[in-house]
Motif scaffolding. Structure first.
Motif, PDB file in Angstrom:
ATOM      1  N   VAL A   6     -15.122 -15.856   2.002  1.00  4.86           N
ATOM      2  CA  VAL A   6     -14.190 -16.964   1.754  1.00  4.86           C
ATOM      3  C   VAL A   6     -14.925 -18.298   1.808  1.00  4.86           C
ATOM      4  O   VAL A   6     -15.713 -18.560   2.725  1.00  4.86           O
ATOM      5  CB  VAL A   6     -13.050 -16.954   2.803  1.00  4.86           C
ATOM      6  CG1 VAL A   6     -12.212 -18.233   2.710  1.00  4.86           C
ATOM      7  CG2 VAL A   6     -12.174 -15.731   2.613  1.00  4.86           C
ATOM      8  N   MET A   8     -13.804 -22.105   2.211  1.00  6.86           N
ATOM      9  CA  MET A   8     -12.574 -22.735   2.690  1.00  6.86           C
ATOM     10  C   MET A   8     -12.751 -24.240   2.822  1.00  6.86           C
ATOM     11  O   MET A   8     -13.716 -24.714   3.432  1.00  6.86           O
ATOM     12  CB  MET A   8     -12.203 -22.140   4.043  1.00  6.86           C
ATOM     13  CG  MET A   8     -10.854 -22.577   4.553  1.00  6.86           C
ATOM     14  SD  MET A   8     -10.372 -21.594   5.986  1.00  6.86           S
ATOM     15  CE  MET A   8      -8.650 -22.052   6.117  1.00  6.86           C
ATOM     16  N   ARG A  41     -13.112 -15.447  -2.224  1.00  9.14           N
ATOM     17  CA  ARG A  41     -11.857 -16.197  -2.316  1.00  9.14           C
ATOM     18  C   ARG A  41     -12.144 -17.682  -2.087  1.00  9.14           C
ATOM     19  O   ARG A  41     -13.007 -18.036  -1.286  1.00  9.14           O
ATOM     20  CB  ARG A  41     -10.868 -15.763  -1.231  1.00  9.14           C
ATOM     21  CG  ARG A  41     -10.448 -14.323  -1.283  1.00  9.14           C
ATOM     22  CD  ARG A  41      -9.392 -14.069  -2.343  1.00  9.14           C
ATOM     23  NE  ARG A  41      -8.799 -12.743  -2.170  1.00  9.14           N
ATOM     24  CZ  ARG A  41      -9.344 -11.619  -2.559  1.00  9.14           C
ATOM     25  NH1 ARG A  41     -10.540 -11.631  -3.128  1.00  9.14           N
ATOM     26  NH2 ARG A  41      -8.739 -10.460  -2.378  1.00  9.14           N
ATOM     27  N   VAL A  43     -10.110 -20.855  -0.605  1.00  7.12           N
ATOM     28  CA  VAL A  43      -8.913 -21.269   0.130  1.00  7.12           C
ATOM     29  C   VAL A  43      -8.869 -22.786   0.149  1.00  7.12           C
ATOM     30  O   VAL A  43      -9.808 -23.446   0.617  1.00  7.12           O
ATOM     31  CB  VAL A  43      -8.926 -20.719   1.567  1.00  7.12           C
ATOM     32  CG1 VAL A  43      -7.786 -21.334   2.381  1.00  7.12           C
ATOM     33  CG2 VAL A  43      -8.817 -19.204   1.560  1.00  7.12           C
ATOM     34  N   SER A  44      -7.778 -23.350  -0.383  1.00  9.32           N
ATOM     35  CA  SER A  44      -7.659 -24.799  -0.444  1.00  9.32           C
ATOM     36  C   SER A  44      -6.218 -25.164  -0.777  1.00  9.32           C
ATOM     37  O   SER A  44      -5.299 -24.343  -0.630  1.00  9.32           O
ATOM     38  CB  SER A  44      -8.630 -25.379  -1.476  1.00  9.32           C
ATOM     39  OG  SER A  44      -8.678 -26.796  -1.385  1.00  9.32           O
ATOM     40  N   CYS A  66      -8.412 -17.019  -5.922  1.00 10.37           N
ATOM     41  CA  CYS A  66      -8.148 -18.112  -4.987  1.00 10.37           C
ATOM     42  C   CYS A  66      -6.843 -17.896  -4.232  1.00 10.37           C
ATOM     43  O   CYS A  66      -5.954 -17.172  -4.689  1.00 10.37           O
ATOM     44  CB  CYS A  66      -8.145 -19.457  -5.703  1.00 10.37           C
ATOM     45  SG  CYS A  66      -6.996 -19.567  -7.072  1.00 10.37           S
ATOM     46  N   GLN A  67      -6.780 -18.505  -3.094  1.00 15.32           N
ATOM     47  CA  GLN A  67      -5.556 -18.555  -2.299  1.00 15.32           C
ATOM     48  C   GLN A  67      -5.308 -20.047  -2.065  1.00 15.32           C
ATOM     49  O   GLN A  67      -5.642 -20.602  -1.021  1.00 15.32           O
ATOM     50  CB  GLN A  67      -5.736 -17.778  -0.990  1.00 15.32           C
ATOM     51  CG  GLN A  67      -4.412 -17.329  -0.389  1.00 15.32           C
ATOM     52  CD  GLN A  67      -4.584 -16.114   0.494  1.00 15.32           C
ATOM     53  OE1 GLN A  67      -5.157 -15.100   0.088  1.00 15.32           O
ATOM     54  NE2 GLN A  67      -4.105 -16.214   1.710  1.00 15.32           N
ATOM     55  N   ILE A 101      -4.078 -28.457   3.776  1.00 16.96           N
ATOM     56  CA  ILE A 101      -4.062 -27.001   3.559  1.00 16.96           C
ATOM     57  C   ILE A 101      -3.125 -26.375   4.593  1.00 16.96           C
ATOM     58  O   ILE A 101      -3.378 -26.482   5.798  1.00 16.96           O
ATOM     59  CB  ILE A 101      -5.469 -26.394   3.691  1.00 16.96           C
ATOM     60  CG1 ILE A 101      -6.441 -27.069   2.724  1.00 16.96           C
ATOM     61  CG2 ILE A 101      -5.429 -24.894   3.445  1.00 16.96           C
ATOM     62  CD1 ILE A 101      -7.898 -26.706   2.965  1.00 16.96           C
ATOM     63  N   LEU A 107      -2.559 -16.450   4.719  1.00 13.60           N
ATOM     64  CA  LEU A 107      -3.886 -16.903   5.127  1.00 13.60           C
ATOM     65  C   LEU A 107      -4.317 -16.216   6.421  1.00 13.60           C
ATOM     66  O   LEU A 107      -5.488 -15.841   6.584  1.00 13.60           O
ATOM     67  CB  LEU A 107      -3.870 -18.427   5.301  1.00 13.60           C
ATOM     68  CG  LEU A 107      -5.219 -19.122   5.356  1.00 13.60           C
ATOM     69  CD1 LEU A 107      -6.041 -18.827   4.117  1.00 13.60           C
ATOM     70  CD2 LEU A 107      -5.027 -20.632   5.515  1.00 13.60           C
ATOM     71  N   PHE A 136      -7.986 -20.104  11.064  1.00 15.58           N
ATOM     72  CA  PHE A 136      -8.606 -19.067  10.250  1.00 15.58           C
ATOM     73  C   PHE A 136      -9.829 -18.491  10.959  1.00 15.58           C
ATOM     74  O   PHE A 136      -9.990 -17.261  11.036  1.00 15.58           O
ATOM     75  CB  PHE A 136      -9.021 -19.654   8.899  1.00 15.58           C
ATOM     76  CG  PHE A 136      -9.499 -18.639   7.904  1.00 15.58           C
ATOM     77  CD1 PHE A 136      -8.628 -18.090   6.974  1.00 15.58           C
ATOM     78  CD2 PHE A 136     -10.824 -18.217   7.882  1.00 15.58           C
ATOM     79  CE1 PHE A 136      -9.057 -17.140   6.058  1.00 15.58           C
ATOM     80  CE2 PHE A 136     -11.272 -17.277   6.975  1.00 15.58           C
ATOM     81  CZ  PHE A 136     -10.388 -16.741   6.057  1.00 15.58           C
TER      82      PHE A 136
END
Length: 294
Positions: A6, A8, A41, A43-44, A66-67, A101, A107, A136
């Protein structure tokens, strides 16, 4: 199962002299990890606007999973200018989507499956994203081979001693460049010692697995307890250096997760970063020769 990696933090547009390009260290990192066949991934957060939609469409085009949440703030932008050596200077807009975020159940679930994460100081400038990043990190597995990479990435005035120290306590790999090492040395009260001694101090004090130090044209180092790897920087025709450091980190992490030793991972990271410097923008497609090495 494929290992999950990830990136992030900030997702944004770099407004470059030749036009805008997708930017943000986490996306750059995740993109280069994905080129080596690992499950990555981003993450944003992006805004409910055209720029946010374009980021998501661009990631989909690059097959970058993406997440990314849509939030009620504008999508982030950075005005990037290049000096005569192609080194970027940044003007980072504030009050943007990636400052907010959200911590979601999805998540939290992702964190529990993540083998490696890369995070920086910039995305922690706002309390909301900082809290989400910390949550996280705490939710990740505790295995010996799990990597929590703090790519310190100091930008403008968006950092503090407390923020850096807390991140150092939460990571087990530090990525830092020579200019950032000077700043950290001044902050932590060991400004007047050799740069390698600074690295050994940080490695020991924060019980790090590895400390990666990049020094531009003067080469790069990977410090591990009791050993150091040095590789000279290849001489290439530089188009720009945007994203080169992120590609270094992505290639290094991918190689380590694939079971390569530190020296092999370091060599690949150097060569990938040199290649990215010959291209415009942060996310060029790597050559098949580079991708085949792991």
């Amino acid at each position: 199962m494929s290992q999950l990696v990830v990136g992030m933090g900030e997702a944004l547009w770099d407004m470059l002299p030749e036009g805008r390009k997708i930017g943000g260290a986490p996306a750059n990192f995740a993109y280069h990890v994905s080129q080596f066949g690992l499950d990555s991934r981003v993450v944003s957060a992006v805004g409910e606007d055209e720029l946010g939609d374009e980021i998501l469409a661009n990631f989909e085009e690059k097959q970058l999973v993406c997440q990314i949440e849509k939030v009620a703030y504008p999508t982030g932008t950075v005005q990037v200018t290049l000096d005569e050596k192609g080194v970027p200077c940044y003007e980072i807009k504030e009050g943007v989507a990636w400052d907010h975020i959200p911590a979601t159940s999805a998540l939290e679930q992702l964190a529990g499956q993540t083998d490696a994460v890369c995070f920086g100081s910039l995305a922690q400038r706002n309390p909301e994203s900082r809290a989400t990043i910390n949550r996280f990190l705490e939710g990740m597995p505790h295995g010996e081979n799990v990597l929590k990479v703090f790519d310190i990435n100091l930008r403008q005035h968006f950092y503090s001693k407390d923020l850096i120290e807390e991140s150092l306590k939460k990571c087990n790999v530090l990525k830092i460049n020579d200019e950032e090492l000077v700043v950290v040395g001044q902050m932590f009260g060991f400004a007047d010692i050799d740069f390698q001694d600074k690295c050994w101090i940080l490695l020991a004090k924060y019980n790090l697995k590895m400390l990666i130090l990049t020094c531009g044209v003067d080469g790069s180092y990977v410090f591990t307890p009791g050993e150091v790897s040095f590789i000279a920087t290849p001489q290439v025709k530089v188009a720009d250096t945007v994203g080169a450091g992120d590609s270094f980190t992505g290639a290094f992490v991918a190689a380590i997760l694939k079971g390569k030793d530190v020296k092999t991972a370091h060599r690949l990271a150097v060569d990938v970063s040199a290649f990215v410097c010959t291209q415009n923008g942060a996310m060029p497609t790597l050559s098949s020769d580079l991708k085949s090495r792991i």
